[in-house]
Scaffold this motif. Structure first.
Motif, PDB file in Angstrom:
ATOM      1  N   SER A   1      -1.735  -5.845  -9.802  1.00  0.00           N
ATOM      2  CA  SER A   1      -1.660  -4.422 -10.097  1.00  0.00           C
ATOM      3  C   SER A   1      -2.747  -3.686  -9.334  1.00  0.00           C
ATOM      4  O   SER A   1      -3.736  -4.259  -8.924  1.00  0.00           O
ATOM      5  CB  SER A   1      -1.848  -4.181 -11.592  1.00  0.00           C
ATOM      6  N   HIS A   2      -2.534  -2.403  -9.140  1.00  0.00           N
ATOM      7  CA  HIS A   2      -3.486  -1.611  -8.400  1.00  0.00           C
ATOM      8  C   HIS A   2      -4.185  -0.623  -9.318  1.00  0.00           C
ATOM      9  O   HIS A   2      -3.901  -0.543 -10.500  1.00  0.00           O
ATOM     10  CB  HIS A   2      -2.761  -0.861  -7.273  1.00  0.00           C
ATOM     11  N   CYS A   3      -5.118   0.091  -8.753  1.00  0.00           N
ATOM     12  CA  CYS A   3      -5.858   1.121  -9.467  1.00  0.00           C
ATOM     13  C   CYS A   3      -4.881   2.250  -9.795  1.00  0.00           C
ATOM     14  O   CYS A   3      -4.399   2.950  -8.921  1.00  0.00           O
ATOM     15  CB  CYS A   3      -6.978   1.602  -8.558  1.00  0.00           C
ATOM     16  N   SER A   4      -4.535   2.426 -11.067  1.00  0.00           N
ATOM     17  CA  SER A   4      -3.414   3.266 -11.468  1.00  0.00           C
ATOM     18  C   SER A   4      -3.605   4.736 -11.134  1.00  0.00           C
ATOM     19  O   SER A   4      -4.597   5.350 -11.497  1.00  0.00           O
ATOM     20  CB  SER A   4      -3.194   3.117 -12.977  1.00  0.00           C
ATOM     21  N   TYR A   5      -2.624   5.304 -10.409  1.00  0.00           N
ATOM     22  CA  TYR A   5      -2.696   6.727 -10.103  1.00  0.00           C
ATOM     23  C   TYR A   5      -2.462   7.577 -11.351  1.00  0.00           C
ATOM     24  O   TYR A   5      -2.923   8.706 -11.427  1.00  0.00           O
ATOM     25  CB  TYR A   5      -1.722   7.112  -8.982  1.00  0.00           C
ATOM     26  N   ASP A   6      -1.743   7.044 -12.351  1.00  0.00           N
ATOM     27  CA  ASP A   6      -1.598   7.785 -13.611  1.00  0.00           C
ATOM     28  C   ASP A   6      -2.955   7.954 -14.282  1.00  0.00           C
ATOM     29  O   ASP A   6      -3.287   9.033 -14.787  1.00  0.00           O
ATOM     30  CB  ASP A   6      -0.644   7.050 -14.561  1.00  0.00           C
TER      31      ASP A   6
ATOM     32  N   VAL B   1      -4.512  11.280  -4.861  1.00  0.00           N
ATOM     33  CA  VAL B   1      -3.704  10.524  -5.820  1.00  0.00           C
ATOM     34  C   VAL B   1      -2.231  10.581  -5.437  1.00  0.00           C
ATOM     35  O   VAL B   1      -1.499   9.593  -5.537  1.00  0.00           O
ATOM     36  CB  VAL B   1      -3.908  11.050  -7.253  1.00  0.00           C
ATOM     37  N   SER B   2      -1.781  11.749  -4.977  1.00  0.00           N
ATOM     38  CA  SER B   2      -0.395  11.897  -4.541  1.00  0.00           C
ATOM     39  C   SER B   2      -0.101  10.975  -3.352  1.00  0.00           C
ATOM     40  O   SER B   2       0.959  10.326  -3.299  1.00  0.00           O
ATOM     41  CB  SER B   2      -0.124  13.354  -4.158  1.00  0.00           C
TER      42      SER B   2
ATOM     43  N   LEU C   1      -6.716   3.819  -0.762  1.00  0.00           N
ATOM     44  CA  LEU C   1      -6.828   5.153  -1.340  1.00  0.00           C
ATOM     45  C   LEU C   1      -7.316   5.097  -2.781  1.00  0.00           C
ATOM     46  O   LEU C   1      -8.041   5.990  -3.231  1.00  0.00           O
ATOM     47  CB  LEU C   1      -5.481   5.875  -1.256  1.00  0.00           C
ATOM     48  N   SER C   2      -6.939   4.043  -3.507  1.00  0.00           N
ATOM     49  CA  SER C   2      -7.439   3.870  -4.867  1.00  0.00           C
ATOM     50  C   SER C   2      -8.962   3.764  -4.858  1.00  0.00           C
ATOM     51  O   SER C   2      -9.640   4.374  -5.684  1.00  0.00           O
ATOM     52  CB  SER C   2      -6.843   2.610  -5.506  1.00  0.00           C
ATOM     53  N   GLY C   3      -9.483   2.982  -3.910  1.00  0.00           N
ATOM     54  CA  GLY C   3     -10.925   2.858  -3.814  1.00  0.00           C
ATOM     55  C   GLY C   3     -11.588   4.121  -3.328  1.00  0.00           C
ATOM     56  O   GLY C   3     -12.637   4.534  -3.847  1.00  0.00           O
TER      57      GLY C   3
ATOM     58  N   ALA D   1     -10.438  -2.676   6.349  1.00  0.00           N
ATOM     59  CA  ALA D   1      -9.752  -3.955   6.154  1.00  0.00           C
ATOM     60  C   ALA D   1     -10.177  -4.603   4.839  1.00  0.00           C
ATOM     61  O   ALA D   1      -9.376  -5.266   4.167  1.00  0.00           O
ATOM     62  CB  ALA D   1     -10.021  -4.895   7.322  1.00  0.00           C
ATOM     63  N   ILE D   2     -11.439  -4.402   4.454  1.00  0.00           N
ATOM     64  CA  ILE D   2     -11.916  -4.925   3.174  1.00  0.00           C
ATOM     65  C   ILE D   2     -11.327  -4.124   2.025  1.00  0.00           C
ATOM     66  O   ILE D   2     -10.837  -4.695   1.039  1.00  0.00           O
ATOM     67  CB  ILE D   2     -13.459  -4.920   3.137  1.00  0.00           C
ATOM     68  N   LEU D   3     -11.337  -2.787   2.133  1.00  0.00           N
ATOM     69  CA  LEU D   3     -10.762  -1.955   1.065  1.00  0.00           C
ATOM     70  C   LEU D   3      -9.276  -2.236   0.885  1.00  0.00           C
ATOM     71  O   LEU D   3      -8.763  -2.201  -0.239  1.00  0.00           O
ATOM     72  CB  LEU D   3     -10.956  -0.469   1.370  1.00  0.00           C
TER      73      LEU D   3
END
Length: 255
Positions: A185-190, A126-127, A144-146, A33-35
Motif C-alpha cells: 500500500s502507498h501513502c494514502s491520498y485520502d 495529492v491530485s 509524490l507521497s513522500g 530513484a530512492i523515493l
C-alpha cells in the motif's frame, strides 16, 4: 571513453529539481530513484557505473554520493565504495520514532503558518499522486507521497525541520522498500486530503491526530520478509540510457 547521456530538463510536477551543477543533477536522479523505491537497499553504487550512466567524472559522482551519505540514505564505506543504506529493524524503529516527532512539529507549525497558496499546491500534489496510482505509475505515486510531506515541511516555515524531514522521508522510503508487507500500500491520498482540510480549518488537534493515524497506517504495513526495488544500476536508470541508444548527445549540463 564512455559516451555521455542526455538528461531531461523538464521534471514532472513535484519532482526533485534537476537544475544546478552536475552533481546537483546526479543527486536529484538518485534521490528520486530512492523515493520511487527503484533502488534497492544494499545496492552497491559503483562510481564507475554511475559515471558511465550519467556521463560525468567520478569526482562529480563522489560529491553527489557524499550529499546522500549526509542524509543517511547512502553508506560511504572507506576502500569499499558506497551502497544504498539498508536499515536494520532497530534502525527502522528509531527512524520512524524520529519521523513521528518531526511530523507532529511540522503539522502544528503548518496549521499556524500555511498560506492559501501552499494549501492549494498541496491539494494539486495529492491530485497528481492519485492520478499516478490510477494509471498504474506506482513509482511516481510513491515519490509524490513522500514529497507531499516535504512540501508540508516548507509550509511549516522552519528551516531545520525541512532538512530533518528530507532525510527522514528518504530513509522511510528505503524502510518501506525493504520491509513493507501485503499489497504494498502507498501513502494514502485520502489521508492527505483530510489532513489538508484540518490544516485549512486551523484545527491543530485534529491535524496532529490525523497525521499520527497516517504514520500508524504506514508503520503497520512493515515486516521483515518483503524485498523490493532493484540492485541493477543500469536498469534503474534505463530511461537515461535511451538517449545513448538513439545517438543522443553527451552529458549532464548545469542549468
Amino acid at each position: 571513453m564512455s559516451q555521455q547521456l542526455p538528461l531531461k530538463k523538464q521534471p514532472r510536477a513535484g519532482k526533485s529539481t534537476r537544475s544546478g551543477t552536475q552533481d546537483d543533477v546526479v543527486y536529484a536522479h538518485i534521490f528520486d530513484a530512492i523515493l520511487e523505491q527503484r533502488l534497492a537497499p544494499g545496492t552497491k553504487l559503483s562510481e564507475e557505473a554511475l559515471g558511465e550512466i550519467f556521463g560525468v567524472s567520478r569526482t562529480i559522482i563522489r560529491r553527489a554520493l557524499s550529499r546522500l551519505g549526509h542524509e543517511g540514505v547512502v553508506l560511504l564505506r572507506p576502500n569499499r565504495g558506497a551502497v544504498v543504506a539498508s536499515p536494520s529493524v532497530d534502525e527502522a524503529r528509531q527512524i520512524f520514532y524520529a519521523r513521528r516527532l518531526v511530523e507532529r512539529a511540522i503539522t502544528e507549525l503548518a496549521v499556524e503558518h500555511a498560506t492559501a497558496e501552499q494549501l492549494a499546491d498541496l491539494r494539486q500534489m495529492v491530485s497528481e499522486e492519485q492520478a499516478c496510482f490510477s494509471r498504474g505509475d506506482r513509482g511516481a505515486g510513491i515519490r509524490l507521497s513522500g514529497e507531499f510531506h516535504l512540501k508540508l515541511a516548507e509550509a511549516a516555515r522552519n528551516a531545520p525541520l525541512i532538512g530533518f524531514q528530507r532525510s527522514l522521508v528518504s530513509q522511510t522510503s528505503l524502510i518501506i522498500a525493504q520491509y513493507e508487507s501485503g499489497g504494498r500500500s502507498h501513502c494514502s491520498y485520502d489521508e492527505h486530503n483530510r489532513l489538508i482540510d484540518a490544516i485549512e480549518s486551523r484545527d491543530a488537534a485534529l491535524a496532529v491526530s490525523l497525521m499520527m493515524h497516517h504514520m500508524d497506517h504506514i508503520d503497520g504495513k512493515l515486516n521483515l520478509d518483503e524485498e523490493g526495488a532493484s540492485d541493477d544500476l543500469h536498469a534503474v536508470f534505463s530511461h537515461l540510457l535511451q538517449g545513448k541508444k538513439k545517438g543522443g548527445r553527451a552529458g549532464i549540463e548545469p542549468a
